[in-house]
Design a protein around this motif. Structure first.
Motif, short mmCIF file in Angstrom:
data_model
loop_
_atom_site.label_atom_id
_atom_site.label_comp_id
_atom_site.label_asym_id
_atom_site.label_seq_id
_atom_site.Cartn_x
_atom_site.Cartn_y
_atom_site.Cartn_z
N ASP A 258 3.80 4.29 -12.52
CA ASP A 258 3.84 4.60 -11.08
C ASP A 258 2.70 5.55 -10.69
O ASP A 258 2.56 5.89 -9.52
N ARG A 259 1.87 5.93 -11.67
CA ARG A 259 0.72 6.80 -11.41
C ARG A 259 -0.53 6.22 -12.07
O ARG A 259 -0.45 5.68 -13.17
N GLU A 319 8.94 11.13 -4.34
CA GLU A 319 8.68 9.81 -3.78
C GLU A 319 9.62 9.47 -2.63
O GLU A 319 9.19 8.95 -1.59
N GLY A 335 1.45 8.06 -0.32
CA GLY A 335 1.66 8.33 -1.73
C GLY A 335 1.59 9.80 -2.03
O GLY A 335 1.73 10.65 -1.14
N GLU A 336 1.41 10.11 -3.29
CA GLU A 336 1.33 11.49 -3.74
C GLU A 336 0.00 11.71 -4.45
O GLU A 336 -0.58 10.78 -5.03
N GLY A 340 -0.06 8.46 -7.30
CA GLY A 340 1.00 7.53 -6.90
C GLY A 340 0.67 6.89 -5.57
O GLY A 340 0.60 7.58 -4.55
N ILE A 342 1.56 4.17 -2.53
CA ILE A 342 2.66 3.44 -1.90
C ILE A 342 2.09 2.55 -0.81
O ILE A 342 1.48 3.04 0.15
N ARG A 350 5.91 4.02 -5.39
CA ARG A 350 4.64 4.33 -6.06
C ARG A 350 4.35 3.24 -7.08
O ARG A 350 5.22 2.89 -7.87
#
Length: 475
Positions: A258-259, A319, A335-336, A340, A342, A350
């Motif tokens: 997810d990253r 998330e 996202g982050e 991550g 999205i 993510r």
């Protein structure tokens, strides 16, 4: 070591805080919660048995934990679809495609191999938000679980094919052009840290049109050869492999994919913060709209959004929190800052696989417009330049006392805009610092961003010192 319970999952060390009792209790509580949700949506789900998708990363404990959880859910009268080893975003997509009531991903993401976790999904393939998690925890606290008698127990069905379905969905996105990628004849190194991306990420690259795909740590053993968090300090072997293979760049993912992180051709890191920035810069050309990151993310995303006349909003870390804000403001991408990505056009989660596709396509688009420069490091330099420092401090203490300390520190900095929705973030004119308890580890995270590496480190150290000076009650 206490169990970590948040919207990011139920995490612990296997055999210590993550025990069979914990696993079966949360599985029973989740099944009970899903039944209560189904009772209000009977028209959509006429079948009385909740349907739940389970997938896992490659950790050695994953298969047995998935077995315990799946069997417990079946004894609660659920129909379980076990898709085996799969990335977190693949399980999210499978949950929707199966028209399931919920999903569970057995993964502790970037945590070391001795950790594992249950990430819980709703019927939309999205993490439970804080309100939904609160409802589940109340069920757990009362321990009044809805079980099935012998004649109404559920089933566990094993199903394959969702890696391919996930790849097909990415290739069908409106902004992905494999023929343009193929024309560049890229050579790419993939590092999956022996996790769930070991097969699917190299295959995605090939089907995107990458000419040569080399791999490192892609056997899927689940025995991580290094700390699995994809940050600079952990990627020296990856950089060495990149230089030996002569690839154009490297794609690195964490165990549940997810990253994403990129390593440039010269061994420099593209920067996990800049994965989302580059994706947004490319995607906003195709679909304008607001963008969302979290409070610990770089200001570079705000700058990119402003270039297209779009708004950039920041959510609490986590998330589920980012997704809630994306839905509320109609964000087209978000996202982050940890890599991550999205993309709602695909799904709300993510996803390092779609992140890889967007990044390769964005790089390809930039190369077309800058024919004199074909290096990924040059692409990175095309974005606003900020520098971030990140520190950790041990913390497993009283959060109320910690928040009181945050209030005291904020009062001593009247020149900063204070945001207290997620720990303490202080926004100064040209820099910021964010301090908060982690959702995934018993630590306090201190993030600072400024115009130089030295200033960012100095800012992080300054506030670590202020925390230490007032630490009488927070540890």
């Amino acid at each position: 070591m206490s169990l970590m319970i948040s919207v990011s999952g139920i995490r612990g060390i296997v055999g210590n805080s993550l025990t069979p009792d914990v696993l079966t209790s949360f599985a029973q509580a989740f099944a009970t919660w899903l039944r209560s949700e189904k009772s209000s949506t009977a028209e959509r789900y006429p079948d009385a048995q909740p349907k739940i998708v389970i997938g896992r990363d490659t950790r050695p404990t994953g298969e047995v934990i998935a077995g315990i959880v799946g069997s417990t859910l079946a004894l609660c009268g659920c129909r379980v679809v076990d898709i085996g080893v799969a990335t977190t975003p693949t399980v999210e997509i499978a949950t929707v495609k199966e028209r399931a009531d919920g999903g569970i991903i057995v993964t502790a993401s970037h945590n070391p191999v001795e950790w594992n976790a249950l990430k819980l999904l709703d019927s939309e393939g999205e993490f439970l938000n804080e309100s939904e998690l609160g409802e589940l925890l109340r069920i757990l606290d009362r321990r009044r679980f809805t079980l099935a008698d012998w004649s109404h127990t559920g089933t566990v069905e094993k199903k394959k094919g969702y890696d391919d379905a996930h790849i097909r969905d990415i290739l069908n996105l409106s902004c992905i052009y494999p023929e343009k990628i193929a024309a560049c004849r890229y050579s790419v190194l993939v590092d999956a840290v022996e996790g769930a991306g070991s097969t699917v990420m190299p295959e995605l690259c090939r089907r995107l049109g990458v000419g040569r795909v080399e791999t490192i740590s892609c056997e899927g053993s689940g025995i991580f050869p290094r700390n699995p968090e994809p940050i600079a300090a952990h990627l020296t072997a990856t950089v060495d492999a990149l230089r030996k293979t002569g690839c154009d760049f490297a794609i690195v993912v964490d165990p549940d994919v997810d990253r994403i992180a990129l390593v440039c051709e010269d061994g420099s890191l593209f920067g996990e913060e800049y994965s989302l920035v580059a994706c947004a810069d490319y995607y906003l050309k195709h679909r304008p709209g607001p963008v969302v990151n979290n409070l610990s993310s770089s200001r570079a995303l705000r700058d990119v959004a402003g270039k297209y006349g779009q708004e950039c909003l920041s959510a609490k870390v986590g998330e589920a929190n980012v997704i809630d804000l994306m839905k509320a403001c109609g964000a087209v991408i978000g996202g982050e800052g940890n890599g991550g990505i999205i993309l709602p056009e695909l799904h709300f989660g993510r996803d390092a696989l779609v992140g890889a596709a967007l990044l390769i396509q964005a790089f390809t688009d930039w190369r077309e417009r800058n024919s004199g420069n074909s290096a990924l490091s040059g692409f990175r330099k095309s974005f606003p330049s900020y520098f971030m420092a990140k520190q950790k401090e041990s913390f497993d203490g009283n959060r109320e006392k910690l928040q009181s300390l945050f209030d005291d520190i904020a009062e001593r900095h009247p020149d900063a805009k204070a945001t207290m929705t997620d720990g303490m973030k202080l926004d100064f004119a040209d820099e910021w610092v964010h301090v908060r308890p982690s959702n995934t580890e018993p630590v306090l995270r201190i993030y600072a961003e400024a115009g130089s590496v030295e200033r960012a480190k100095s800012l992080a150290e300054q506030f670590a010192g202020e925390l230490e000076a007032g630490s009488g009650g927070w540890r």
